[in-house]
Enzyme design. Structure first.
Site, mmCIF file in Angstrom:
data_model
loop_
_atom_site.group_PDB
_atom_site.id
_atom_site.type_symbol
_atom_site.label_atom_id
_atom_site.label_comp_id
_atom_site.label_asym_id
_atom_site.label_seq_id
_atom_site.Cartn_x
_atom_site.Cartn_y
_atom_site.Cartn_z
ATOM 1 N NE ARG A 18 -2.837 -1.555 3.174
ATOM 2 C CZ ARG A 18 -3.010 -2.643 3.518
ATOM 3 N NH1 ARG A 18 -4.209 -3.347 2.815
ATOM 4 N NH2 ARG A 18 -2.700 -3.345 4.733
ATOM 5 C CB CYS B 184 -3.911 -13.631 -2.301
ATOM 6 S SG CYS B 184 -5.652 -13.479 -2.859
ATOM 7 C CG ASP C 217 -5.391 -6.914 -3.214
ATOM 8 O OD1 ASP C 217 -4.857 -8.118 -3.553
ATOM 9 O OD2 ASP C 217 -5.508 -6.240 -2.098
HETATM 10 N N1 SAH Z 1 -7.141 -4.398 -1.386
HETATM 11 C C1 SAH Z 1 -7.679 -4.617 -0.062
HETATM 12 C C2 SAH Z 1 -8.094 -6.021 0.405
HETATM 13 C C3 SAH Z 1 -8.754 -6.729 -1.037
HETATM 14 S S1 SAH Z 1 -9.639 -8.290 -0.659
HETATM 15 C C4 SAH Z 1 -6.966 -4.000 1.045
HETATM 16 O O1 SAH Z 1 -5.959 -3.630 0.886
HETATM 17 O O2 SAH Z 1 -7.373 -3.885 2.090
HETATM 18 C C5 SAH Z 1 -10.457 -8.489 -1.695
HETATM 19 C C6 SAH Z 1 -11.800 -7.744 -1.849
HETATM 20 O O3 SAH Z 1 -12.524 -8.089 -3.055
HETATM 21 C C7 SAH Z 1 -12.881 -8.186 -0.708
HETATM 22 O O4 SAH Z 1 -13.056 -6.971 -0.139
HETATM 23 C C8 SAH Z 1 -14.057 -8.480 -1.168
HETATM 24 O O5 SAH Z 1 -15.441 -8.048 -0.781
HETATM 25 C C9 SAH Z 1 -13.914 -8.276 -2.779
HETATM 26 N N2 SAH Z 1 -14.604 -8.973 -3.716
HETATM 27 C C10 SAH Z 1 -14.599 -10.261 -4.021
HETATM 28 N N3 SAH Z 1 -15.202 -10.638 -5.114
HETATM 29 C C11 SAH Z 1 -15.429 -9.458 -5.941
HETATM 30 C C12 SAH Z 1 -16.055 -9.262 -7.014
HETATM 31 N N4 SAH Z 1 -16.425 -10.115 -7.728
HETATM 32 N N5 SAH Z 1 -16.098 -7.937 -7.303
HETATM 33 C C13 SAH Z 1 -16.108 -6.782 -6.385
HETATM 34 N N6 SAH Z 1 -15.364 -7.147 -5.152
HETATM 35 C C14 SAH Z 1 -15.246 -8.488 -4.830
#
Ligand code: SAH
Length: 395
Positions: free
Chosen positions: A211, A339, A299
């Site tokens: 980040r 991940c 992500d």
């Molecule tokens: N970048 C974030 C962590 C991301 S975790 C950080 O720095 O904190 C992945 C995220 O993707 C989760 O919040 C989950 O709710 C979301 N997610 C999962 N599938 C998704 C989709 N198809 N469209 C949008 N969001 C999604």
């Protein structure tokens, strides 16, 4: 001590200090160990290879705690491991601009299945295996000794518990009940974390250093923060001078918190947009409308859960990266992550390169990224490197 004898042709990986023994590698089990109990692991020829915790229901039948001939995995050893894990994080504990990070990272800290995250004065534990569960009370006691805190909360809700024959568990383990929201500081950014109801233990600490890195490249630009969760990357980018941030996530509670986190850092929501929806759909709409950004952050959650789904996952990563590339102005920055433990760094780079070919864009690799330093890996356990990212300049 109870004992597991290995098949002669499957001893190699334990001898190479790989901590997992699969059911197919076990020739015999002596003494009927209970779930989580320590077993001595011996070769077919009777050589002691170490000791680990036994899990009768899991495909991973034994998880090694020691590769020593001294196979006493006892209270003293477990307490020692907790102290060691905290000790190697002294640098982070001394860092004034950050008060949230991982204290114990499972196999990499010699404690298979044990995850402990620190959020300011609070600790959150995840016990994902039978062995971790077996040592739970000893670990909680050791944490109170070596990392005094206001309260220790459990969020043992990982999928892997099912395979271990364990039900989910959540609740207070020691000290005071944590409030609904805890404020943490990460490289000078402020975030609210819901350790009782948020995803995982509340925050994706593994992206902490990324980040900060990614935010440095946001200067003055319009940022798309796809899969935003509670705003992490986007809020860091705003703090570092981004002109605007568009957060996209499927979870309403996550976006609510992304709003709160924005307010906490930059006092107003004028430069921030929060879109609830599926990233594929939202990005396709942006593409169709010709909307462009200076930075795109991708992500996504784990796409590859098993070996069989890896190729399907690779297509998913390619599609999302192709869309992301198309939304970038020339000279823009793509920060893209995977991940999925099954997706190797080499394969991930190839997948993003395939997307660049299809998007007909020149892509410069600026930096390879991985999980933060509080999520170390054991060199002999490549599965421990699950988070990888590419920071690219796109022409
Ligand atoms: N970048 C974030 C962590 C991301 S975790 C950080 O720095 O904190 C992945 C995220 O993707 C989760 O919040 C989950 O709710 C979301 N997610 C999962 N599938 C998704 C989709 N198809 N469209 C949008 N969001 C999604």
């Amino acid at each position: 001590m109870k004992e597991v004898v290995l098949n002669p042709e499957r001893e190699f990986s334990v001898a190479r200090r790989h901590p997992w023994i699969f059911s197919g590698a076990v020739a015999a089990v002596k003494g009927d160990p209970e779930p989580g109990e320590t077993v001595r692991v011996v070769s077919a020829a009777g050589k002691v290879l170490g000791a680990g915790s036994y899990s009768p229901e899991s495909q991973i039948r034994v998880r090694m705690w020691t590769f020593s001939e001294d196979t006493d995995v006892d209270r003293a050893l477990v307490r020692g491991r907790v102290a060691r894990a905290i000790g190697v994080r002294a640098v982070l504990l001394a860092e004034a601009s950050t008060d949230a990070f991982r204290l114990i990272n499972a196999e990499a800290d010699g404690m298979p299945g044990v995850i402990v995250d620190r959020y300011g004065e609070w600790l959150v534990c995840q016990f994902t295996t039978a062995g971790a569960e077996y040592w739970k009370s000893v670990i909680v006691e050791a944490l109170q000794t070596y990392m005094p805190c206001r309260g220790i909360y459990e969020r043992s809700e990982a999928d892997t518990r099912k395979f271990e024959g364990l039900a989910d568990a959540a609740g207070l383990l020691a000290g005071e009940m944590p409030p609904e929201r805890i404020e943490i500081t990460e490289h000078g950014c402020r975030y609210l974390v819901d350790i009782r109801g948020g995803q995982k233990t509340g925050f994706y600490l593994d992206q902490r250093d990324n980040r900060r890195t990614v935010a440095l490249y946001a200067n003055g630009g319009e940022v798309l923060n796809a899969f935003s969760y509670t705003g992490g990357f986007g809020v860091a980018a705003l703090n570092a001078g981004a002109r605007s941030v568009t957060h996209v996530d499927i979870s309403e509670p996550a976006l609510t918190m992304a709003r709160e986190n924005t307010l906490l850092n930059v006092c107003d929501l004028a430069c921030s947009e929060f879109i609830r929806g599926k990233v594929f759909e939202v990005l396709r709409k942006f593409r169709d409308r010709g909307r462009l950004f200076d930075m795109v952050i991708l992500d996504p959650p784990k796409f590859a859960e098993s070996k069989g789904s890896l190729m399907k996952a690779a297509r998913g990563y390619k599609d999302i990266n192709l869309l992301g590339l198309k939304l970038l102005r020339p000279g823009g920055v793509l920060a893209t992550f995977s991940c999925s433990g099954r997706m190797t760094p080499e394969l991930f780079q190839k997948v993003v390169a395939d997307a660049a070919v299809d998007a007909r864009r020149d892509v410069q690799l600026t930096m390879r990224m991985q999980q933060s330093t509080d999520h170390p890996q054991s060199l002999c356990f490549p599965e421990g490197l699950y988070l990888k990212g590419l920071l690219c300049r796109v022409w």
